[in-house]
Scaffold this motif. Sequence first.
Motif, PDB file in Angstrom:
ATOM      1  N   LEU A  38       4.426  -0.319   9.935  1.00 50.22           N
ATOM      2  CA  LEU A  38       4.238   0.078   8.903  1.00 50.22           C
ATOM      3  C   LEU A  38       3.590  -1.033   7.775  1.00 50.22           C
ATOM      4  O   LEU A  38       2.803  -0.888   7.021  1.00 50.22           O
ATOM      5  CB  LEU A  38       5.501   0.667   8.240  1.00 50.22           C
ATOM      6  CG  LEU A  38       5.630   1.317   6.813  1.00 50.22           C
ATOM      7  CD1 LEU A  38       4.579   2.474   6.671  1.00 50.22           C
ATOM      8  CD2 LEU A  38       6.976   1.519   6.457  1.00 50.22           C
ATOM      9  N   GLN A  39       4.338  -2.150   8.003  1.00 51.48           N
ATOM     10  CA  GLN A  39       3.896  -3.393   7.374  1.00 51.48           C
ATOM     11  C   GLN A  39       2.115  -3.589   7.569  1.00 51.48           C
ATOM     12  O   GLN A  39       1.642  -3.986   6.565  1.00 51.48           O
ATOM     13  CB  GLN A  39       4.723  -4.459   7.748  1.00 51.48           C
ATOM     14  CG  GLN A  39       5.661  -4.567   6.589  1.00 51.48           C
ATOM     15  CD  GLN A  39       6.629  -5.850   6.855  1.00 51.48           C
ATOM     16  OE1 GLN A  39       6.403  -6.929   7.536  1.00 51.48           O
ATOM     17  NE2 GLN A  39       7.895  -5.911   6.227  1.00 51.48           N
ATOM     18  N   VAL A  40       2.049  -3.647   8.755  1.00 55.34           N
ATOM     19  CA  VAL A  40       0.649  -4.116   9.114  1.00 55.34           C
ATOM     20  C   VAL A  40      -0.242  -3.084   8.476  1.00 55.34           C
ATOM     21  O   VAL A  40      -1.448  -3.579   8.089  1.00 55.34           O
ATOM     22  CB  VAL A  40       0.434  -4.073  10.591  1.00 55.34           C
ATOM     23  CG1 VAL A  40      -1.134  -4.382  11.057  1.00 55.34           C
ATOM     24  CG2 VAL A  40       1.346  -5.053  11.292  1.00 55.34           C
ATOM     25  N   ALA A  41      -0.034  -1.862   8.637  1.00 55.77           N
ATOM     26  CA  ALA A  41      -1.020  -0.663   7.940  1.00 55.77           C
ATOM     27  C   ALA A  41      -0.902  -0.703   6.578  1.00 55.77           C
ATOM     28  O   ALA A  41      -1.991  -0.794   6.085  1.00 55.77           O
ATOM     29  CB  ALA A  41      -0.511   0.577   8.472  1.00 55.77           C
ATOM     30  N   ALA A  42       0.339  -1.217   6.047  1.00 58.56           N
ATOM     31  CA  ALA A  42      -0.123  -1.358   4.550  1.00 58.56           C
ATOM     32  C   ALA A  42      -0.701  -2.588   4.145  1.00 58.56           C
ATOM     33  O   ALA A  42      -1.659  -2.756   2.928  1.00 58.56           O
ATOM     34  CB  ALA A  42       1.672  -1.372   3.826  1.00 58.56           C
ATOM     35  N   GLU A  43      -0.484  -3.588   4.715  1.00 52.54           N
ATOM     36  CA  GLU A  43      -1.431  -4.634   4.504  1.00 52.54           C
ATOM     37  C   GLU A  43      -2.784  -4.504   4.367  1.00 52.54           C
ATOM     38  O   GLU A  43      -3.819  -4.843   3.963  1.00 52.54           O
ATOM     39  CB  GLU A  43      -0.895  -5.991   5.375  1.00 52.54           C
ATOM     40  CG  GLU A  43       0.093  -6.673   5.128  1.00 52.54           C
ATOM     41  CD  GLU A  43       0.673  -7.634   6.227  1.00 52.54           C
ATOM     42  OE1 GLU A  43      -0.063  -7.880   7.129  1.00 52.54           O
ATOM     43  OE2 GLU A  43       2.071  -7.937   6.093  1.00 52.54           O
ATOM     44  N   GLY A  44      -3.375  -3.788   5.550  1.00 55.73           N
ATOM     45  CA  GLY A  44      -4.511  -3.166   5.672  1.00 55.73           C
ATOM     46  C   GLY A  44      -5.111  -2.224   4.397  1.00 55.73           C
ATOM     47  O   GLY A  44      -6.258  -2.598   4.192  1.00 55.73           O
ATOM     48  N   VAL A  45      -4.234  -1.613   3.954  1.00 54.32           N
ATOM     49  CA  VAL A  45      -4.606  -0.765   3.070  1.00 54.32           C
ATOM     50  C   VAL A  45      -4.468  -1.640   1.620  1.00 54.32           C
ATOM     51  O   VAL A  45      -5.651  -1.607   0.763  1.00 54.32           O
ATOM     52  CB  VAL A  45      -3.643   0.531   2.831  1.00 54.32           C
ATOM     53  CG1 VAL A  45      -3.895   1.051   1.312  1.00 54.32           C
ATOM     54  CG2 VAL A  45      -3.568   1.415   3.905  1.00 54.32           C
ATOM     55  N   ASN A  46      -3.539  -2.593   1.559  1.00 56.18           N
ATOM     56  CA  ASN A  46      -3.651  -3.286   0.306  1.00 56.18           C
ATOM     57  C   ASN A  46      -4.720  -4.319   0.258  1.00 56.18           C
ATOM     58  O   ASN A  46      -5.327  -4.515  -0.905  1.00 56.18           O
ATOM     59  CB  ASN A  46      -2.461  -4.113   0.015  1.00 56.18           C
ATOM     60  CG  ASN A  46      -1.358  -3.349  -0.243  1.00 56.18           C
ATOM     61  OD1 ASN A  46      -1.497  -2.305  -0.892  1.00 56.18           O
ATOM     62  ND2 ASN A  46       0.107  -3.642   0.228  1.00 56.18           N
ATOM     63  N   ALA A  47      -5.407  -4.913   1.335  1.00 56.56           N
ATOM     64  CA  ALA A  47      -6.615  -5.496   1.377  1.00 56.56           C
ATOM     65  C   ALA A  47      -7.682  -4.841   0.922  1.00 56.56           C
ATOM     66  O   ALA A  47      -8.712  -5.567   0.461  1.00 56.56           O
ATOM     67  CB  ALA A  47      -6.855  -6.106   2.875  1.00 56.56           C
ATOM     68  N   LEU A  48      -7.681  -3.536   1.134  1.00 58.03           N
ATOM     69  CA  LEU A  48      -8.722  -2.782   0.404  1.00 58.03           C
ATOM     70  C   LEU A  48      -8.785  -2.500  -0.964  1.00 58.03           C
ATOM     71  O   LEU A  48      -9.830  -1.576  -1.439  1.00 58.03           O
ATOM     72  CB  LEU A  48      -9.128  -1.380   1.513  1.00 58.03           C
ATOM     73  CG  LEU A  48      -9.355  -1.906   2.888  1.00 58.03           C
ATOM     74  CD1 LEU A  48      -9.103  -0.524   3.920  1.00 58.03           C
ATOM     75  CD2 LEU A  48     -10.709  -2.385   3.027  1.00 58.03           C
ATOM     76  N   ARG A  49      -7.669  -2.578  -1.607  1.00 61.29           N
ATOM     77  CA  ARG A  49      -7.333  -2.174  -2.840  1.00 61.29           C
ATOM     78  C   ARG A  49      -8.500  -2.898  -3.841  1.00 61.29           C
ATOM     79  O   ARG A  49      -8.582  -4.384  -3.826  1.00 61.29           O
ATOM     80  CB  ARG A  49      -6.038  -2.247  -3.441  1.00 61.29           C
ATOM     81  CG  ARG A  49      -5.168  -1.316  -3.135  1.00 61.29           C
ATOM     82  CD  ARG A  49      -3.766  -1.546  -3.395  1.00 61.29           C
ATOM     83  NE  ARG A  49      -3.748  -1.165  -4.770  1.00 61.29           N
ATOM     84  CZ  ARG A  49      -2.349  -0.982  -5.351  1.00 61.29           C
ATOM     85  NH1 ARG A  49      -1.307  -0.889  -4.665  1.00 61.29           N
ATOM     86  NH2 ARG A  49      -2.422  -0.501  -6.494  1.00 61.29           N
ATOM     87  N   ASN A  50      -9.157  -2.473  -4.641  1.00 66.46           N
ATOM     88  CA  ASN A  50      -9.997  -3.214  -5.767  1.00 66.46           C
ATOM     89  C   ASN A  50     -10.207  -2.178  -6.911  1.00 66.46           C
ATOM     90  O   ASN A  50      -9.985  -0.971  -6.813  1.00 66.46           O
ATOM     91  CB  ASN A  50     -11.371  -3.586  -4.992  1.00 66.46           C
ATOM     92  CG  ASN A  50     -12.288  -2.315  -4.908  1.00 66.46           C
ATOM     93  OD1 ASN A  50     -12.233  -1.416  -5.425  1.00 66.46           O
ATOM     94  ND2 ASN A  50     -13.306  -2.482  -3.672  1.00 66.46           N
ATOM     95  N   PRO A  51     -10.843  -2.639  -7.844  1.00 64.85           N
ATOM     96  CA  PRO A  51     -11.013  -2.032  -9.203  1.00 64.85           C
ATOM     97  C   PRO A  51     -11.868  -0.473  -9.145  1.00 64.85           C
ATOM     98  O   PRO A  51     -11.646   0.596 -10.039  1.00 64.85           O
ATOM     99  CB  PRO A  51     -11.540  -2.857 -10.188  1.00 64.85           C
ATOM    100  CG  PRO A  51     -11.364  -4.134  -9.525  1.00 64.85           C
ATOM    101  CD  PRO A  51     -11.304  -3.920  -8.214  1.00 64.85           C
ATOM    102  N   GLU A  52     -12.538  -0.301  -8.228  1.00 61.89           N
ATOM    103  CA  GLU A  52     -13.257   0.610  -8.001  1.00 61.89           C
ATOM    104  C   GLU A  52     -12.658   1.749  -7.147  1.00 61.89           C
ATOM    105  O   GLU A  52     -13.101   3.016  -7.140  1.00 61.89           O
ATOM    106  CB  GLU A  52     -14.833   0.217  -7.511  1.00 61.89           C
ATOM    107  CG  GLU A  52     -15.670  -0.619  -8.331  1.00 61.89           C
ATOM    108  CD  GLU A  52     -15.590  -0.106  -9.820  1.00 61.89           C
ATOM    109  OE1 GLU A  52     -15.976   1.221  -9.890  1.00 61.89           O
ATOM    110  OE2 GLU A  52     -15.375  -0.985 -10.736  1.00 61.89           O
ATOM    111  N   ARG A  53     -11.937   1.260  -5.993  1.00 62.69           N
ATOM    112  CA  ARG A  53     -11.514   1.941  -5.199  1.00 62.69           C
ATOM    113  C   ARG A  53     -10.045   3.036  -5.398  1.00 62.69           C
ATOM    114  O   ARG A  53      -9.167   2.065  -5.895  1.00 62.69           O
ATOM    115  CB  ARG A  53     -11.356   1.216  -3.955  1.00 62.69           C
ATOM    116  CG  ARG A  53     -11.035   2.133  -2.578  1.00 62.69           C
ATOM    117  CD  ARG A  53     -11.004   1.346  -1.237  1.00 62.69           C
ATOM    118  NE  ARG A  53     -12.711   1.015  -0.929  1.00 62.69           N
ATOM    119  CZ  ARG A  53     -12.919  -0.117  -0.706  1.00 62.69           C
ATOM    120  NH1 ARG A  53     -12.079  -1.039  -0.237  1.00 62.69           N
ATOM    121  NH2 ARG A  53     -14.263  -0.366  -0.332  1.00 62.69           N
ATOM    122  N   SER A  54     -10.075   4.040  -5.102  1.00 56.79           N
ATOM    123  CA  SER A  54      -8.826   4.702  -5.720  1.00 56.79           C
ATOM    124  C   SER A  54      -8.051   5.401  -4.165  1.00 56.79           C
ATOM    125  O   SER A  54      -8.788   5.446  -3.130  1.00 56.79           O
ATOM    126  CB  SER A  54      -9.125   6.148  -6.420  1.00 56.79           C
ATOM    127  OG  SER A  54      -9.828   5.610  -7.494  1.00 56.79           O
TER     128      SER A  54
END
Lengths: 441, 250, 479
Positions: B186-202
């Motif tokens: 779960l942590q690995v997956a969540a880190e993957g998602v968080n790495a993709l967070r940016n001001p344009e992406r929802s």
Amino acid sequence: MTPHDLKQQAQQQLAQQASLDWLSLPQKAQATFAALDMPTRKTEAWKYTPLTALLNTPYFAHTAAGQVDESAAADRLGQLGDVSRLVFVNGHLHPGLSSYSDLENQGIVTLFSNANDAQRELINAELGTAFEPQQHVFATLNYSCIEDGVLIQAPTDFKVQQPIQLVYLSSGEAQPALAQSRVLVYGAAGSSLELIEQYDSLGETNVFHNQMTEISLQPNARLTHLRLQVEHESLSQVNGLHVKLAAGSHYEQHALAFGSALKRNDININFNGSNAYCRLNGVFLSKHKQHIDNHLNLEHGVPHCNSDTVYKGFITDSSRAVFNGRIHIHKHAQKTEAHLNNKNLLLSKQAELDTKPELEIYADDVKCSHGASIGKLDDKSLFYFQSRGIDRATAEAMLCLGFVNEMVEQFPNTAVIELARQRLAEFFNDVDQLNHLWTLE
Amino acid sequence: MSKTPLLEVKDLVAEVDGKTILNGISLTVNPGEVHAIMGPNGSGKSTLANVLAGRDDYEVVSGSVRFKGQDLFELEPEERAREGVFLAFQYPVEIPGVSNMQFLKASVDAVRKHRGQEELDAPSFMKLAREHCKELKLKPEFLKRGVNEGFSGGEKKRNEILQMALLEPSLALLDETDSGLDIDALQVAAEGVNALRNPERSFIVVTHYQRLLNYIVPDYVHVLAGGKIVKSGGRELALELEEKGYSWIQ
Amino acid sequence: MSDEIESLIRREYEAGFVTNIESETLPPGLNEDVIRIISAKKNEPEWMLQWRLEAYRKWCDMEAPQWAHLQHPPVDFNAISYYSSPKSKDDAPKSLDEVDPEILETFEKLGIPLHERAKLAGVAVDAVFDSVSIGTTYKDELAKAGVIFCSISEAIKDYPDLIQKYLGSVVPQQDNFYAALNSAVFSDGSFVYIPKNTRCPMELSTYFRINELNTGQFERTLIVADEGSYVSYLEGCTAPMRDENQLHAAVVELVALGDAEIKYSTVQNWYPGDENGKGGIYNFVTKRGVCDGANSKISWTQVETGSAITWKYPSVILRGDNSIGEFYSVALTNGYQQADTGTKMIHLGKNTKSTIVSKGISAGRSQNAYRGLVRISPRAEGARNYTQCDSLLIGDQCGAHTFPYIENKNPDAILEHEATTSKVSDDQLFLCRQRGIDEEKAVSMIVNGFCKEVFKELPMEFAVEAGKLLEVSLEGAVG
């Protein structure tokens, strides 16, 4: 009287042509062939494969290979690396395209016509013993006249390093021609061998190729058998492959077959010694008006033998495909584990698939199963592709290729996988935009 | 600063086999926001994600969805994907015989082409894919295997994140990405998602449990029950739900 | 262990007694005159006689099928008597009161009480003794609902329009060798007509009993479910123990019109022969239904434990769009029994669905084969079939076989077939025995579990009977 059908023509011609004088089989085979009726639609084993056109054609049996464009032929052979190669053109060995002197010198590959006394004895003892002649009329036709043949002999406890590539090329003849060739593979105890069969064509052909291969594996012998039947769709072929497995032997086959005007494969596996194993992995494809009929028969005659069979079918256009897979467990064949599966993709309204997996079981302590399925492309998989931005046509193409590739990628020889993919690209060339997808690693 | 919404769902009603699953959903997602959709089993949360991605098992009865200002229902599933809608599946399907690499390249090519970007040549694509694999702790052989074939639950979910990373969507729908994962996965997956967070992406994160939201921290939490959003709030709503259970809402 | 099995292969056939009544039996042999006599005895109209003669002439040109996985000496059709009826004052008893008490007693012994006091609650029974229907219960109640349930002989006289319309419409006279023979000489059987939008108020049942020596039984059953109707029908069969093989060649035709549903359940327990394979019924039966209208459904459930030879393939022609065909079967063979049974699902209409669940259990020296055909025609868009065939072997002298034919001409169809063969596992047995259950009981439990999917399709009363029957049939099969 001018013969007007296959049987009459064959009988008239083959009786005149000379077989090797030390072989006892042709005479017997001639008598059996004469006595047997040719199959009709009412013959259960030929229920879904009409033979009318084939049987009504008086195929002419040539006594020698005709002319062939050698460079075109060489192009078809593929780059299989370090192999010994025997090339037949319309049933006759073509020395110019063949290269097998190393194995010939070691006595591993021998033409029947060059056989020494011991080899003659072996051929007389083995040839025609892996099947029931009454059940295989085309086999008796093949053995009615044996002017030559190939003996492949793996010596005791010896691993033959070089794979042996057998190439059967068919080309056009002036009149419909009967091509017959035969190979006997004898794996002595503890031996190991890789055999690559490639059935290919030099363009359109009016040949009826009636092929016989018999394989006898002695105790603990191993054979890896790769088979590509990728001929031109004008070809007619009946192909008999009969295997005898002694105790502890191991036979593994991987096959890719395209449909043609008529193609019938009989694969007959006899378990004669315990702890033998057989794996049959196959994929067949048919398009246009092609016809392909796969008849698999596994005779589990002794205890403690296992078999695993997976065959996949890809059927489109107006083609017709047949699968018949029979597992027969004899009365004393306890502790057998035999599984067979046939999965098919039927893609066209004009196409037809008939599948008949059979279990015939006379022993109780066994684990057997078979499965068959017919379907279209899976909606969930298609959606998965689409949700990743891939358009539907490409998604369908990729799924089709994946369906076939799942079998091809299991071939235990990367050069043969490469060759198979080249032929598949040719096959799919006029089916869809599938070609480029093969190139990606 | 007022933003143009990325996604506007209005009064969405959808059904499966004649049964109403979504019964008037309205939801606005602005660029860069993370919305969590929570709810008990059968509340319709997965349906919402699948309807947005265009799965045809679901019939949209009424309502509208605008994505980047255009009518989402006008678009085929692959067109939505190319426009930037990405669904991370709850149960990614196995496709034997098609290698993961083949699949990923076909997908990335299609999306890039749509965006007017050049197709990546095979070596640079391979390099890119390998880098992402490394981040998600996936071995490079992973790319040669059949799509999801024989993958563990965790590998399947990470494969979804890998695809998301490669396709760079503007809206990612995570459908119960946490289901079937142990805490490490779960942590690995969540880190993957968080790495993709940016001001344009929802992101729209669909989940049954609060625990995923410890790792992917949402801006808004909506609770779905009986096909409707029954409560909306901030991050604290998820915690409250965990404490009190779904019965508190119903 | 196998010696033990040998010594234990003995079973009790509880229905094996003979009833001593006076009967009138035609001498053995078959020719046109015999058919004329049968027809005359039954006071049939001329069209019926002509139909029979037509069938007979076709039969004369046909040969017995050889393709089944069965071995038996050829049947001597001239050694069989084609008509036998209990001799009573009148040819057909007017009511059950007039039926010979011995016969009523016979049915009572078989668990089928016919007289008013004790008749089965909620089940209307038509009892057929040798060649003749001897009575039908609950006739009045059924008549109130508009349901016709009577012997086929009565129906030929009373409802000629329905008979002429439907008889032979599903199984034509020349359909196969045994169907042709039946069409020529059928003596009796049941006729059911359910009117439009009517749910038959109770289960209907026919009970067949062969009593007379050297007679064949050739009953003919026709069930027509008009639009929107529903009927559940049960069939049971027994015969005395005799050393000779007796022939049973029945034909059952089902017609389901639009939105109608027919559920047909059979518990077949004809005498299977003795432990040496002597005697027993040769059961060559043609059963077929047509889902003629849209959304119709035909469901066959059979529990086959009897007969020396079973040759039957209850089938469904799925003509109406969205129609459904089902086949649930348990076939148990023991001793020297041979069964070749299965189904045919012919998909013609769009979105037609079929389900096949077959459970074969072989014990003793028996041979048990599933033979099935699933055919998808080019216009059967969206057709689905699911087939599951499981075989269980008990002992190493028997055989279990699976011969499915799957023919598909439509790319929109999805078909799945699965088959497995195994034995009762030692682990399962050990677990039961470790918990104090003796081996025979354990096997019976395991076999019952193996058949559960099929039993749940049977009406309640029959499910219980079927379970017991299985237990009795398995007696002595285990070592």
